[in-house]
Scaffold this motif. Structure first.
Motif, PDB file in Angstrom:
ATOM      1  N   PRO A 255       0.845  -1.197   0.000  1.00 32.00           N
ATOM      2  CA  PRO A 255       0.000   0.000   0.000  1.00 32.00           C
ATOM      3  C   PRO A 255       0.880   1.246   0.000  1.00 32.00           C
ATOM      4  N   PRO A 256       0.282   2.437  -0.184  1.00 34.15           N
ATOM      5  CA  PRO A 256       1.090   3.667  -0.182  1.00 34.15           C
ATOM      6  C   PRO A 256       1.974   3.791   1.053  1.00 34.15           C
ATOM      7  N   GLN A 257       1.416   3.481   2.215  1.00 30.64           N
ATOM      8  CA  GLN A 257       2.187   3.430   3.457  1.00 30.64           C
ATOM      9  C   GLN A 257       1.660   2.285   4.301  1.00 30.64           C
ATOM     10  N   LEU A 258       2.572   1.558   4.919  1.00 31.89           N
ATOM     11  CA  LEU A 258       2.213   0.470   5.820  1.00 31.89           C
ATOM     12  C   LEU A 258       2.929   0.742   7.136  1.00 31.89           C
ATOM     13  N   LEU A 259       2.148   1.017   8.188  1.00 38.90           N
ATOM     14  CA  LEU A 259       2.708   1.482   9.448  1.00 38.90           C
ATOM     15  C   LEU A 259       2.462   0.479  10.564  1.00 38.90           C
ATOM     16  N   ASP A 260       3.524   0.198  11.312  1.00 41.03           N
ATOM     17  CA  ASP A 260       3.494  -0.737  12.437  1.00 41.03           C
ATOM     18  C   ASP A 260       3.570   0.079  13.723  1.00 41.03           C
ATOM     19  N   GLY A 261       2.553  -0.050  14.584  1.00 41.63           N
ATOM     20  CA  GLY A 261       2.492   0.751  15.804  1.00 41.63           C
ATOM     21  C   GLY A 261       3.042   0.068  17.039  1.00 41.63           C
ATOM     22  N   ARG A 262       3.643  -1.123  16.908  1.00 47.30           N
ATOM     23  CA  ARG A 262       4.135  -1.861  18.077  1.00 47.30           C
ATOM     24  C   ARG A 262       5.455  -1.273  18.596  1.00 47.30           C
ATOM     25  N   PRO A 263       5.893  -1.683  19.788  1.00 45.36           N
ATOM     26  CA  PRO A 263       7.197  -1.248  20.291  1.00 45.36           C
ATOM     27  C   PRO A 263       8.337  -1.706  19.374  1.00 45.36           C
ATOM     28  N   GLU A 264       9.486  -1.064  19.512  1.00 46.65           N
ATOM     29  CA  GLU A 264      10.620  -1.316  18.617  1.00 46.65           C
ATOM     30  C   GLU A 264      11.113  -2.757  18.688  1.00 46.65           C
ATOM     31  N   ARG A 265      11.168  -3.328  19.890  1.00 47.30           N
ATOM     32  CA  ARG A 265      11.682  -4.695  20.028  1.00 47.30           C
ATOM     33  C   ARG A 265      10.791  -5.699  19.295  1.00 47.30           C
ATOM     34  N   ALA A 266       9.488  -5.465  19.322  1.00 43.79           N
ATOM     35  CA  ALA A 266       8.569  -6.345  18.596  1.00 43.79           C
ATOM     36  C   ALA A 266       8.719  -6.147  17.093  1.00 43.79           C
ATOM     37  N   PHE A 267       8.884  -4.905  16.656  1.00 46.78           N
ATOM     38  CA  PHE A 267       9.017  -4.610  15.225  1.00 46.78           C
ATOM     39  C   PHE A 267      10.222  -5.330  14.629  1.00 46.78           C
ATOM     40  N   TRP A 268      11.331  -5.343  15.341  1.00 47.94           N
ATOM     41  CA  TRP A 268      12.564  -5.964  14.837  1.00 47.94           C
ATOM     42  C   TRP A 268      12.683  -7.439  15.193  1.00 47.94           C
ATOM     43  N   GLY A 269      11.644  -8.019  15.770  1.00 46.75           N
ATOM     44  CA  GLY A 269      11.651  -9.444  16.056  1.00 46.75           C
ATOM     45  C   GLY A 269      12.501  -9.844  17.231  1.00 46.75           C
ATOM     46  N   ARG A 270      12.868  -8.881  18.087  1.00 46.60           N
ATOM     47  CA  ARG A 270      13.694  -9.227  19.258  1.00 46.60           C
ATOM     48  C   ARG A 270      12.877  -9.892  20.345  1.00 46.60           C
ATOM     49  N   VAL A 271      11.576  -9.690  20.300  1.00 46.22           N
ATOM     50  CA  VAL A 271      10.652 -10.444  21.158  1.00 46.22           C
ATOM     51  C   VAL A 271       9.599 -11.059  20.250  1.00 46.22           C
ATOM     52  N   GLN A 272       9.169 -12.247  20.591  1.00 44.39           N
ATOM     53  CA  GLN A 272       8.154 -12.939  19.785  1.00 44.39           C
ATOM     54  C   GLN A 272       6.923 -13.171  20.647  1.00 44.39           C
ATOM     55  N   ASN A 273       5.873 -12.427  20.358  1.00 43.67           N
ATOM     56  CA  ASN A 273       4.596 -12.605  21.039  1.00 43.67           C
ATOM     57  C   ASN A 273       3.571 -13.245  20.128  1.00 43.67           C
ATOM     58  N   ALA A 274       4.063 -13.871  19.069  1.00 43.66           N
ATOM     59  CA  ALA A 274       3.203 -14.547  18.100  1.00 43.66           C
ATOM     60  C   ALA A 274       3.961 -15.771  17.598  1.00 43.66           C
ATOM     61  N   ALA A 275       3.465 -16.397  16.530  1.00 45.70           N
ATOM     62  CA  ALA A 275       4.109 -17.596  15.998  1.00 45.70           C
ATOM     63  C   ALA A 275       5.537 -17.326  15.537  1.00 45.70           C
ATOM     64  N   ARG A 276       5.817 -16.079  15.164  1.00 43.73           N
ATOM     65  CA  ARG A 276       7.168 -15.671  14.780  1.00 43.73           C
ATOM     66  C   ARG A 276       7.296 -14.177  15.027  1.00 43.73           C
ATOM     67  N   GLY A 277       8.515 -13.679  14.994  1.00 43.33           N
ATOM     68  CA  GLY A 277       8.753 -12.264  15.186  1.00 43.33           C
ATOM     69  C   GLY A 277       9.021 -11.572  13.860  1.00 43.33           C
ATOM     70  N   GLY A 278       9.061 -10.244  13.890  1.00 45.38           N
ATOM     71  CA  GLY A 278       9.332  -9.467  12.691  1.00 45.38           C
ATOM     72  C   GLY A 278       8.204  -8.497  12.384  1.00 45.38           C
ATOM     73  N   HIS A 279       8.110  -8.088  11.116  1.00 47.29           N
ATOM     74  CA  HIS A 279       7.051  -7.180  10.701  1.00 47.29           C
ATOM     75  C   HIS A 279       6.676  -7.436   9.251  1.00 47.29           C
ATOM     76  N   LEU A 280       5.563  -6.854   8.820  1.00 48.47           N
ATOM     77  CA  LEU A 280       5.102  -7.048   7.453  1.00 48.47           C
ATOM     78  C   LEU A 280       6.101  -6.452   6.468  1.00 48.47           C
TER      79      LEU A 280
END
Length: 323
Positions: free
Chosen positions: A176-201
């Motif tokens: 899309p024109p912009q795709l924005l992730d509002g989670r904390p930085e550690r979750a965005f970079w996959g340093r913590v996994q609160n789901a099946a895997r870490g990372g971002h779209l």
């Protein structure tokens, strides 16, 4: 005489234009916005999003209890549209009212405000301050009825929602024109996994919700780039609350309500900064290992003892021969 008539005509035109401009300014007030206190809210139906026991014990005068938890099912999954409409009707809402959303937890408060916006509520103000900090004397809140008191009639703003199949197509087509992730930085970079895997779209930018609250309260959120955006959080609660901040701040956004948890659960979908949780050692496996170690230790001790007996027997036999 003609000059005076023209002057009066011009003044009349200016007055009409001024009235039209003032009306346009009033109409420009967004359907979803923050207010700093009760005085700025005006006459509205108050909706308390705290847990039912807290609301029913003490809330703002005339408040109706509408806990955020009521909109969530097992595993924090968002209820369906029909169920949400029924819940809002049980709180005596039709969608035509002007409401003031209040609460203790800002994320859960903004989640309910965002749900109301998605469902088509006409006019939503969100109290930026705490309930206890207001000048009004607290009184018991009104519990939500067990039966529906009103029929929800407002048409949903379903254009605001982006579901996973549409988002997958957008991502694979270049995003899309912009795709924005509002989670904390550690979750965005996959340093913590609160789901099946870490990372971002793929292609998402980090634009954390925690940094937006003061700007949203002023109605002046600036996106990383001008234009529309698709936004998401970890799941439906923080994702829809993130959408509330951005829309109240004047941004043109749509929300992916499933969030990263929904995307990460499908291993076929791509991800950036992808990580995986460390494999956990099963309790039974650890117990088996301890048992095996004990068996080995016992066998070793037995072998040493047996070896000692053999040596002793050979020594005794040799001494007998000498005698």
């Amino acid at each position: 005489m003609l000059a005076m008539t023209l002057r009066r005509f011009n003044l009349l035109i200016l007055a009409v234009l001024a009235c039209g401009f003032a009306g346009a300014v009033r109409a420009a007030t967004p359907a979803l916005h923050y207010v700093p206190n009760l005085a700025k809210a005006g006459d509205r139906v108050i909706l308390d999003t705290r847990k039912a026991d807290l609301c029913e014990e003490a809330s703002l005068p005339g408040a109706r209890c509408l806990p955020a938890e009521d909109f969530l099912g097992q595993g924090q999954r968002l209820a369906g549209f029909a169920n949400i409409a029924w819940l809002l009707g049980s709180a005596g809402l039709t969608g035509a009212e002007k409401v003031l959303v209040v609460g203790g937890n800002p994320v859960r408060r903004d989640f309910v405000a965002g749900l109301l916006h998605i469902m088509g509520q006409q006019d939503i103000a969100v109290l930026a301050g705490a309930i206890t900090g207001q000048s009004a004397k607290l009184a018991p809140g009104e519990a939500r009825a067990m039966l529906r008191e009103q029929v929800w009639q407002a048409p949903a703003r379903d254009r605001v929602l982006v579901f996973i199949n549409e988002l997958r197509d957008l991502v694979t087509a270049g995003g899309p024109p912009q795709l924005l992730d509002g989670r904390p930085e550690r979750a965005f970079w996959g340093r913590v996994q609160n789901a099946a895997r870490g990372g971002h779209l793929p292609g998402a930018e980090h634009f954390p919700a925690v940094n937006l609250r003061s700007a949203a309260a002023r109605g002046k959120v600036r996106l990383p780039r001008p234009g529309p955006a698709v936004v998401y959080g970890a799941g439906p609660v923080d994702g829809i609350a993130y959408m509330t901040l951005l829309i109240a701040g004047g941004a043109d956004v749509r929300v992916f309500p499933g969030g990263w948890a929904k995307w990460a659960a499908n291993g076929a979908l791509p991800a950036d900064a992808e990580t995986f949780p460390a494999p956990a050692v099963a309790e039974g496996a650890a117990g088996d290992f301890k048992f095996s170690t004990g068996v080995i230790a016992g066998l070793s001790a037995g072998l040493l003892l047996g070896g000692g007996l053999v040596v002793t027997a050979m020594w005794a036999l040799g001494r007998r021969k000498v005698v």
